[in-house]
Design an enzyme around this catalytic site. Structure first.
Site, PDB file in Angstrom:
ATOM      1  N   ASP A  63      -5.438  -3.431  -3.122  1.00 30.18           N
ATOM      2  CA  ASP A  63      -4.773  -3.647  -1.852  1.00 30.18           C
ATOM      3  C   ASP A  63      -4.632  -5.135  -1.559  1.00 30.18           C
ATOM      4  OD1 ASP A  63      -3.707  -2.712   0.586  1.00 30.18           O
ATOM      5  OD2 ASP A  63      -5.578  -3.247   1.578  1.00 30.18           O
ATOM      6  N   THR A  96       1.814  -5.126   1.785  1.00 34.15           N
ATOM      7  CA  THR A  96       1.201  -6.453   1.903  1.00 34.15           C
ATOM      8  C   THR A  96       1.431  -7.293   0.652  1.00 34.15           C
ATOM      9  OG1 THR A  96      -0.904  -5.505   1.189  1.00 34.15           O
ATOM     10  CG2 THR A  96      -0.559  -5.725   3.544  1.00 34.15           C
ATOM     11  N   THR A  97       1.298  -6.673  -0.514  1.00 34.85           N
ATOM     12  CA  THR A  97       1.505  -7.431  -1.749  1.00 34.85           C
ATOM     13  C   THR A  97       2.961  -7.874  -1.846  1.00 34.85           C
ATOM     14  OG1 THR A  97      -0.059  -5.886  -2.719  1.00 34.85           O
ATOM     15  CG2 THR A  97       1.024  -7.397  -4.214  1.00 34.85           C
ATOM     16  N   ASP A 392      -3.226   3.242   4.146  1.00 33.96           N
ATOM     17  CA  ASP A 392      -1.814   3.006   3.833  1.00 33.96           C
ATOM     18  C   ASP A 392      -0.999   4.271   4.077  1.00 33.96           C
ATOM     19  OD1 ASP A 392      -2.783   0.601   3.033  1.00 33.96           O
ATOM     20  OD2 ASP A 392      -1.867   0.600   1.045  1.00 33.96           O
TER      21      ASP A 392
HETATM   22  N1  LIG Z   1       6.827   5.835  -8.662  1.00 25.78           N
HETATM   23  C1  LIG Z   1       7.258   4.605  -8.429  1.00 25.78           C
HETATM   24  N2  LIG Z   1       8.193   4.033  -9.201  1.00 25.78           N
HETATM   25  C2  LIG Z   1       8.615   2.789  -8.958  1.00 25.78           C
HETATM   26  N3  LIG Z   1       8.163   2.016  -7.959  1.00 25.78           N
HETATM   27  C3  LIG Z   1       7.241   2.522  -7.157  1.00 25.78           C
HETATM   28  C4  LIG Z   1       6.735   3.835  -7.328  1.00 25.78           C
HETATM   29  N4  LIG Z   1       5.809   4.067  -6.376  1.00 25.78           N
HETATM   30  C5  LIG Z   1       5.743   2.941  -5.613  1.00 25.78           C
HETATM   31  N5  LIG Z   1       6.602   2.011  -6.075  1.00 25.78           N
HETATM   32  C6  LIG Z   1       6.845   0.675  -5.539  1.00 25.78           C
HETATM   33  O1  LIG Z   1       5.659  -0.092  -5.585  1.00 25.78           O
HETATM   34  C7  LIG Z   1       5.704  -1.083  -4.553  1.00 25.78           C
HETATM   35  C8  LIG Z   1       4.443  -1.076  -3.718  1.00 25.78           C
HETATM   36  O2  LIG Z   1       3.355  -1.418  -4.513  1.00 25.78           O
HETATM   37  P1  LIG Z   1       1.912  -1.652  -3.887  1.00 25.78           P
HETATM   38  O3  LIG Z   1       1.019  -1.969  -5.019  1.00 25.78           O
HETATM   39  O4  LIG Z   1       1.573  -0.523  -3.001  1.00 25.78           O
HETATM   40  O5  LIG Z   1       2.092  -2.964  -3.073  1.00 25.78           O
HETATM   41  P2  LIG Z   1       2.229  -3.240  -1.518  1.00 25.78           P
HETATM   42  O6  LIG Z   1       0.933  -3.882  -1.145  1.00 25.78           O
HETATM   43  O7  LIG Z   1       3.361  -4.212  -1.408  1.00 25.78           O
HETATM   44  O8  LIG Z   1       2.475  -1.954  -0.834  1.00 25.78           O
HETATM   45  C9  LIG Z   1       6.904  -0.749  -3.680  1.00 25.78           C
HETATM   46  O9  LIG Z   1       7.965  -1.609  -4.013  1.00 25.78           O
HETATM   47  C10 LIG Z   1       7.198   0.683  -4.082  1.00 25.78           C
HETATM   48  O10 LIG Z   1       8.553   1.018  -3.870  1.00 25.78           O
HETATM   49 MG   LIG Z   2       1.574  -0.126  -0.944  1.00 28.13          MG
END
Ligand SMILES: Nc1ncnc2c1ncn2[C@@H]1O[C@H](COP(=O)(O)OP(=O)(O)O)[C@@H](O)[C@H]1O
Ligand SMILES: [Mg+2]
Length: 551
Positions: A63, A96-97, A392
């Site tokens: 996270d 957040t990332t 989340d």
């Molecule tokens: N199955 C998937 N295929 C492609 N991208 C995905 C999938 N699931 C989530 N994402 C993408 O991953 C990103 C979020 O990653 P995450 O590690 O949760 O970071 P954040 O802290 O930004 O939420 C978003 O851009 C989301 O659309």
């Molecule tokens: Mg996320």
């Protein structure tokens, strides 16, 4: 002229100062370093980080905001990037990332422009225009979601869990998130609001993540104070007390000298009588459950159990508030003033053994608008990371319900924005146009990082994605499994629109703020938060007053 005079010292000795390009470069580099630090955690194939604090405590997480909160960051500009993550977390609980790496990329592109002699304020202006336009584009591709679109809301929850420890139990956890948010959501004049304070998270290790459950009501990590109290109470009339069932100690130090054993007995009898009176008042009120925020004296425990009352002591204040909402009780601070109408109601109050500990379940409440998610898991580390995932998932479901809008994820919206901004840039003209184009390039970092983290060539992916979007395939994003662009909507990779909007806005604002700084004046020991208090060493800096120029 003033030549030959002593120099004028305005700043305290030891103050560090960076100016002009040096200041800009260093700030931007520091901010970029933060973005680099979290980039590898983005997306379904993002990796976790193990953070060890100075006490040796370990946190394992994926996270963004947790990582940045845990690490000790010194540089002031880097700290501003951490704020981006915190704002994002407060406003939407997810993304957040993404927000942080986007802010880092905006600054990286700005550095290139600065090298081409574009003035930072021009870049900031261009970025601001681009950010507005980007939000418009995002809003234009967003779709409507209704609060009862269970399937879609579960996909949104599940997208937010992808790539995290919680992902292995995505279906269960998404279902719980959806049900919990639905239970506490409120509709007034067609506007839905969700207060996540009504969702209590309770953790208990032992068992496995699959044993995680949603309880309609409040669960307290407490046991009843006396074993001969009933273990379970039906039709519970609940008294919430925030005063101790003990004899008050005097505020001042007092001594009581007793010369005669009879006096001692009298003294004890008096105490006993007072406690007995307290309990009989409670009994008279008709309460059969007492949940007390403070202590309950041994003797009072005994009387309560004799009266068949179920009692719990030292309940957390935050839980008292939740209990009040759920049971409709008023929190009482004077036992003398208990009224029947202050009493709360729950169909059932019972103590149950979870793993090796007793917990108290207050269920079938008068108002069901309070639920508890009881998170289970083998170890503390697992449970903590599941809790972060749950946070989340709860957040994305509730912001989607509140706004009624979602967008496709996986870098598809980012690609659509990037292309849209290139069109828009030509209408801007001037040097700001260059900044708008840089903004369009910067947002590509989202699909790029998703691809890179999954071991896919980012440049190829970007080219193919842009091609697909130019052909009108607006939901195309990074298909991690195939290593090719794919329809994110069909793959059920969906996100709240607010996550995207907020990430764009806060990343732009912070990047702009950092860009406009050309002078960093740091007090001795400053930047790290610690250091000397002002005037810590006492006295004037040498020459402080001495070298005043002639008027
Ligand atoms: N199955 C998937 N295929 C492609 N991208 C995905 C999938 N699931 C989530 N994402 C993408 O991953 C990103 C979020 O990653 P995450 O590690 O949760 O970071 P954040 O802290 O930004 O939420 C978003 O851009 C989301 O659309
Ligand atoms: Mg996320």
């Amino acid at each position: 002229m003033l030549s030959g005079k002593q120099p004028i010292l305005v700043l305290r000795e030891g103050t560090e100062r960076e100016r002009g390009r040096d200041a800009q470069h260093n700030n931007i580099r520091a901010a970029m370093a933060i973005a680099d630090a979290v980039r590898s955690t983005l997306g379904p194939k993002g990796m976790d980080k193990m953070l060890v604090d100075s006490m040796g405590d370990v946190v394992i997480t994926n996270d963004g905001v947790t990582i940045l909160k845990e690490i000790d960051i010194e540089h002031p500009a880097a700290k501003m990037i951490v704020e981006v993550a915190k704002t994002q977390d407060e406003e939407c609980g997810d993304g957040t990332t993404s927000a942080v790496i986007f802010a880092g990329e905006l600054l990286k592109k700005a550095l290139d422009l600065i090298e081409q002699n574009v003035h930072p304020t021009v870049i900031a202006d261009g970025y601001r225009m681009a950010s507005k336009e980007a939000c418009k584009i995002l809003e234009s591709i967003a779709e409507n979601v209704k609060p009862n679109d269970e399937e879609i809301l579960m996909y949104i929850a599940s997208t937010s869990l992808t790539g995290k420890a919680a992902a292995a139990n995505k279906d269960l956890l998404s279902d719980i998130a959806y049900k919990a948010v639905s239970a506490v959501s409120d509709e007034e004049n067609g506007k839905v609001t969700v207060d996540l304070d009504n969702v209590k998270i309770e953790k208990k290790h032992g068992g496995s993540v699959e044993d995680t459950e949603l309880i309609e009501g409040i669960v307290l990590d407490k046991e009843r104070v006396h074993p001969s109290m009933p273990k379970s109470v039906k039709n519970a009339k609940i008294l919430l007390l925030n005063t101790a069932l003990e004899i008050k100690k005097t505020e001042v130090d007092a001594q009581i000298r007793i010369s005669d054993p009879n006096q001692l007995q009298k003294f004890l009898d008096e105490e006993e009588a007072m406690l007995r009176k307290m309990v009989s008042k409670i009994e008279a009120s008709g309460a059969n459950v007492v949940l007390c925020q403070k202590g309950i004296d041994d003797l009072a425990q005994h009387y309560l159990s004799k009266a068949g009352i179920f009692a719990v002591r030292r309940v957390k204040k935050s839980d008292m508030e939740k209990l009040a909402r759920a049971t409709g009780a008023l929190v009482i601070s004077e036992i003398d003033e208990i009224e029947k109408s202050d009493m709360g109601y729950a169909g059932k109050v019972e103590e149950k053994k979870i793993s090796d500990d007793e917990m108290v379940f207050v269920t079938e409440c008068k108002k069901a608008k309070a639920v508890t998610i009881l998170i289970r898991g083998g170890t503390e580390h697992v449970i903590d990371e599941i809790e972060r995932g749950m946070h989340d998932a709860l957040s994305v479901v509730s912001v989607t319900i509140e706004d009624g809008k979602m967008t496709a994820g996986g870098g598809s919206a980012a690609t659509e924005i990037s292309l849209g901004l290139r069109n828009y840039a030509s209408s801007v003209g001037g040097r700001e146009q260059m900044a708008v184009e840089s903004f369009a390039d910067a947002i590509d970092i989202i699909p790029k990082a998703l691809a890179t983290n999954a071991g896919i060539d980012a440049i190829d992916m970007l080219i193919e994605l842009k091609k697909a979007h130019k052909e009108g395939k607006k939901y195309y994003g990074v298909n991690i499994l195939k290593g090719k662009p794919g329809d994110m909507k069909k793959m059920n990779v969906m996100e709240p629109m607010r996550v995207g909007l907020q990430a764009i806005r806060s990343a732009t604002e912070t990047a702009n703020m950092i860009l406009r700084i050309d002078d960093v004046i740091a007090a001795k020991g400053g930047g790290g938060g610690g250091g000397m208090p002002p005037g810590g060493m006492g006295g004037m800096p040498p020459g402080g007053m001495g070298g005043m120029p002639e008027m």
